[in-house]
Scaffold this motif. Structure first.
Motif, PDB file in Angstrom:
ATOM      1  N   PRO A   1      -9.254  -1.965 -16.943  1.00 60.66           N
ATOM      2  CA  PRO A   1      -8.283  -3.023 -16.635  1.00 60.66           C
ATOM      3  C   PRO A   1      -6.930  -2.777 -17.286  1.00 60.66           C
ATOM      4  O   PRO A   1      -5.905  -3.232 -16.780  1.00 60.66           O
ATOM      5  CB  PRO A   1      -8.951  -4.285 -17.190  1.00 60.66           C
ATOM      6  N   ALA A   2      -6.920  -2.032 -18.384  1.00 59.90           N
ATOM      7  CA  ALA A   2      -5.655  -1.753 -19.075  1.00 59.90           C
ATOM      8  C   ALA A   2      -4.706  -0.924 -18.218  1.00 59.90           C
ATOM      9  O   ALA A   2      -3.492  -0.958 -18.421  1.00 59.90           O
ATOM     10  CB  ALA A   2      -5.916  -1.024 -20.392  1.00 59.90           C
ATOM     11  N   LEU A   3      -5.245  -0.189 -17.248  1.00 57.54           N
ATOM     12  CA  LEU A   3      -4.412   0.698 -16.443  1.00 57.54           C
ATOM     13  C   LEU A   3      -3.362  -0.071 -15.663  1.00 57.54           C
ATOM     14  O   LEU A   3      -2.185   0.303 -15.637  1.00 57.54           O
ATOM     15  CB  LEU A   3      -5.291   1.516 -15.496  1.00 57.54           C
ATOM     16  N   THR A   4      -3.766  -1.152 -15.004  1.00 54.28           N
ATOM     17  CA  THR A   4      -2.814  -1.945 -14.235  1.00 54.28           C
ATOM     18  C   THR A   4      -2.138  -3.018 -15.090  1.00 54.28           C
ATOM     19  O   THR A   4      -1.005  -3.393 -14.825  1.00 54.28           O
ATOM     20  CB  THR A   4      -3.518  -2.621 -13.038  1.00 54.28           C
ATOM     21  N   ALA A   5      -2.847  -3.490 -16.132  1.00 48.48           N
ATOM     22  CA  ALA A   5      -2.295  -4.577 -16.942  1.00 48.48           C
ATOM     23  C   ALA A   5      -1.296  -4.086 -17.984  1.00 48.48           C
ATOM     24  O   ALA A   5      -0.271  -4.733 -18.219  1.00 48.48           O
ATOM     25  CB  ALA A   5      -3.429  -5.342 -17.631  1.00 48.48           C
ATOM     26  N   LEU A   6      -1.581  -2.936 -18.600  1.00 49.10           N
ATOM     27  CA  LEU A   6      -0.770  -2.481 -19.727  1.00 49.10           C
ATOM     28  C   LEU A   6      -0.093  -1.132 -19.509  1.00 49.10           C
ATOM     29  O   LEU A   6       0.877  -0.817 -20.178  1.00 49.10           O
ATOM     30  CB  LEU A   6      -1.639  -2.419 -20.995  1.00 49.10           C
ATOM     31  N   GLY A   7      -0.640  -0.304 -18.623  1.00 56.12           N
ATOM     32  CA  GLY A   7      -0.018   0.992 -18.376  1.00 56.12           C
ATOM     33  C   GLY A   7      -0.921   2.163 -18.702  1.00 56.12           C
ATOM     34  O   GLY A   7      -2.052   2.002 -19.186  1.00 56.12           O
ATOM     35  N   LEU A   8      -0.415   3.360 -18.446  1.00 51.33           N
ATOM     36  CA  LEU A   8      -1.210   4.577 -18.572  1.00 51.33           C
ATOM     37  C   LEU A   8      -1.665   4.859 -20.001  1.00 51.33           C
ATOM     38  O   LEU A   8      -2.844   5.138 -20.242  1.00 51.33           O
ATOM     39  CB  LEU A   8      -0.407   5.771 -18.045  1.00 51.33           C
ATOM     40  N   LEU A   9      -0.754   4.823 -20.957  1.00 54.00           N
ATOM     41  CA  LEU A   9      -1.097   5.177 -22.334  1.00 54.00           C
ATOM     42  C   LEU A   9      -2.169   4.264 -22.916  1.00 54.00           C
ATOM     43  O   LEU A   9      -3.154   4.762 -23.486  1.00 54.00           O
ATOM     44  CB  LEU A   9       0.163   5.175 -23.207  1.00 54.00           C
ATOM     45  N   PRO A  10      -2.044   2.924 -22.812  1.00 52.58           N
ATOM     46  CA  PRO A  10      -3.123   2.059 -23.299  1.00 52.58           C
ATOM     47  C   PRO A  10      -4.451   2.320 -22.593  1.00 52.58           C
ATOM     48  O   PRO A  10      -5.511   2.234 -23.210  1.00 52.58           O
ATOM     49  CB  PRO A  10      -2.608   0.647 -23.002  1.00 52.58           C
ATOM     50  N   ALA A  11      -4.397   2.655 -21.302  1.00 48.83           N
ATOM     51  CA  ALA A  11      -5.628   2.937 -20.558  1.00 48.83           C
ATOM     52  C   ALA A  11      -6.301   4.197 -21.083  1.00 48.83           C
ATOM     53  O   ALA A  11      -7.531   4.247 -21.224  1.00 48.83           O
ATOM     54  CB  ALA A  11      -5.322   3.086 -19.070  1.00 48.83           C
ATOM     55  N   ILE A  12      -5.520   5.224 -21.381  1.00 50.09           N
ATOM     56  CA  ILE A  12      -6.075   6.454 -21.931  1.00 50.09           C
ATOM     57  C   ILE A  12      -6.679   6.181 -23.308  1.00 50.09           C
ATOM     58  O   ILE A  12      -7.777   6.667 -23.629  1.00 50.09           O
ATOM     59  CB  ILE A  12      -4.997   7.554 -22.016  1.00 50.09           C
ATOM     60  N   LYS A  13      -5.977   5.402 -24.134  1.00 53.31           N
ATOM     61  CA  LYS A  13      -6.510   5.052 -25.464  1.00 53.31           C
ATOM     62  C   LYS A  13      -7.831   4.301 -25.336  1.00 53.31           C
ATOM     63  O   LYS A  13      -8.785   4.565 -26.085  1.00 53.31           O
ATOM     64  CB  LYS A  13      -5.499   4.196 -26.222  1.00 53.31           C
TER      65      LYS A  13
ATOM     66  N   LYS B   1       7.433   5.475 -19.956  1.00 57.80           N
ATOM     67  CA  LYS B   1       8.177   5.021 -18.785  1.00 57.80           C
ATOM     68  C   LYS B   1       7.223   4.398 -17.770  1.00 57.80           C
ATOM     69  O   LYS B   1       6.047   4.744 -17.700  1.00 57.80           O
ATOM     70  CB  LYS B   1       8.901   6.208 -18.125  1.00 57.80           C
ATOM     71  N   PRO B   2       7.741   3.448 -16.974  1.00 56.22           N
ATOM     72  CA  PRO B   2       6.896   2.874 -15.917  1.00 56.22           C
ATOM     73  C   PRO B   2       6.572   3.919 -14.858  1.00 56.22           C
ATOM     74  O   PRO B   2       7.411   4.743 -14.512  1.00 56.22           O
ATOM     75  CB  PRO B   2       7.768   1.745 -15.340  1.00 56.22           C
ATOM     76  N   ILE B   3       5.340   3.876 -14.357  1.00 56.85           N
ATOM     77  CA  ILE B   3       4.872   4.830 -13.349  1.00 56.85           C
ATOM     78  C   ILE B   3       4.287   4.041 -12.183  1.00 56.85           C
ATOM     79  O   ILE B   3       3.627   3.018 -12.386  1.00 56.85           O
ATOM     80  CB  ILE B   3       3.798   5.767 -13.927  1.00 56.85           C
ATOM     81  N   LEU B   4       4.507   4.524 -10.982  1.00 44.43           N
ATOM     82  CA  LEU B   4       3.905   3.904  -9.814  1.00 44.43           C
ATOM     83  C   LEU B   4       2.397   3.828 -10.002  1.00 44.43           C
ATOM     84  O   LEU B   4       1.777   4.768 -10.518  1.00 44.43           O
ATOM     85  CB  LEU B   4       4.223   4.701  -8.547  1.00 44.43           C
ATOM     86  N   GLU B   5       1.792   2.725  -9.595  1.00 48.28           N
ATOM     87  CA  GLU B   5       0.357   2.533  -9.825  1.00 48.28           C
ATOM     88  C   GLU B   5      -0.467   3.679  -9.252  1.00 48.28           C
ATOM     89  O   GLU B   5      -1.393   4.175  -9.893  1.00 48.28           O
ATOM     90  CB  GLU B   5      -0.111   1.211  -9.207  1.00 48.28           C
ATOM     91  N   GLN B   6      -0.139   4.126  -8.055  1.00 49.55           N
ATOM     92  CA  GLN B   6      -0.880   5.211  -7.422  1.00 49.55           C
ATOM     93  C   GLN B   6      -0.820   6.494  -8.260  1.00 49.55           C
ATOM     94  O   GLN B   6      -1.813   7.192  -8.433  1.00 49.55           O
ATOM     95  CB  GLN B   6      -0.320   5.478  -6.016  1.00 49.55           C
TER      96      GLN B   6
END
Length: 217
Positions: free
Chosen positions: A84-96, A119-124
């Motif tokens: 859920p962190a991927l869409t809610a918080l971003g890539l880095l928190p999701a990897i952590k 930096k913000p990244i497109l969800e896809q």
């Protein structure tokens, strides 16, 4: 050229459809199966508190422990499928978040560093990069015979670069097609190609394997 463009569109469509299905299954595991198990667990604990016979009480206690263990496994599987962190918080928190699950599952310590401002990244594209990192770590757990991994993220205004090094057994890059995880590597390359990025693999026997990911921002 038209064939290549059509092929890329089809690959992109298939991957997007797969990700939507994975997301649906992840949510169903967490919000459906997980919640049902929680309700059963709560009910069993109420029953357990009102029972006097020790043998029945012990049996119910074992059942509640089993359900708690199953709930934990479902939570871990749900996060692994789609954090859920991927869409809610971003890539880095999701990897952590994934690294915590990964280390607790495989016992492999992952050293993570991030240089520059995220930096913000497109969800896809974010999903694609996350999946490539996930596939890389899975391959490492299966084949690298290592206890340590290093992941470095470098952010610039125009590009994200990720380096993954496993300190493992390595392999002959010339024999990649014979390698048991060659299909996974091909999928990683395909995912990054569809984002306009790249995924490069280098390896030496006895010296480990390096995966270099680049994504235009």
């Amino acid at each position: 050229m038209e064939y290549s463009a059509t092929r890329n569109q089809m690959s992109s469509y298939i991957i997007q459809a797969q990700e939507e299905e994975i997301k649906r299954i992840s949510l169903e595991l967490h919000e459906g199966v997980g919640q049902n198990l929680f309700s059963i667990l709560t009910g069993l604990k109420v029953v357990e508190s009102g029972i006097k016979e020790d043998h029945v009480k012990n049996h119910l206690h074992e059942m509640t422990q089993l359900i708690e263990k199953t709930m934990q496994e479902i939570r871990l599987l749900s996060v692994e499928l789609y954090p859920p962190a991927l869409t809610a918080l971003g890539l880095l928190p999701a990897i952590k978040s994934y690294i915590k699950v990964y280390t607790s599952t495989f016992g492999i310590v992952v050293e993570l560093s991030s240089i520059g401002e995220e930096k913000p990244i497109l969800e896809q594209n974010s999903i694609a990069v996350f999946r490539v990192c996930q596939e890389a770590l899975t391959n490492i757990a299966k084949y690298a015979d290592t206890s340590n991994v290093r992941i470095d993220l470098k952010w610039s205004n125009s590009e994200l670069k990720i380096s993954i090094f496993d300190f493992g057994r390595g392999f002959q890059i010339e024999d990649l097609e014979k390698n048991p995880y060659s299909l996974g590597i091909a999928t990683m390359k395909e995912r990054m190609l569809l984002t306009g990025g790249q995924c490069e693999i280098s390896s030496k026997i006895g010296e480990g394997t390096s995966i270099e990911i680049s994504l235009p921002i």
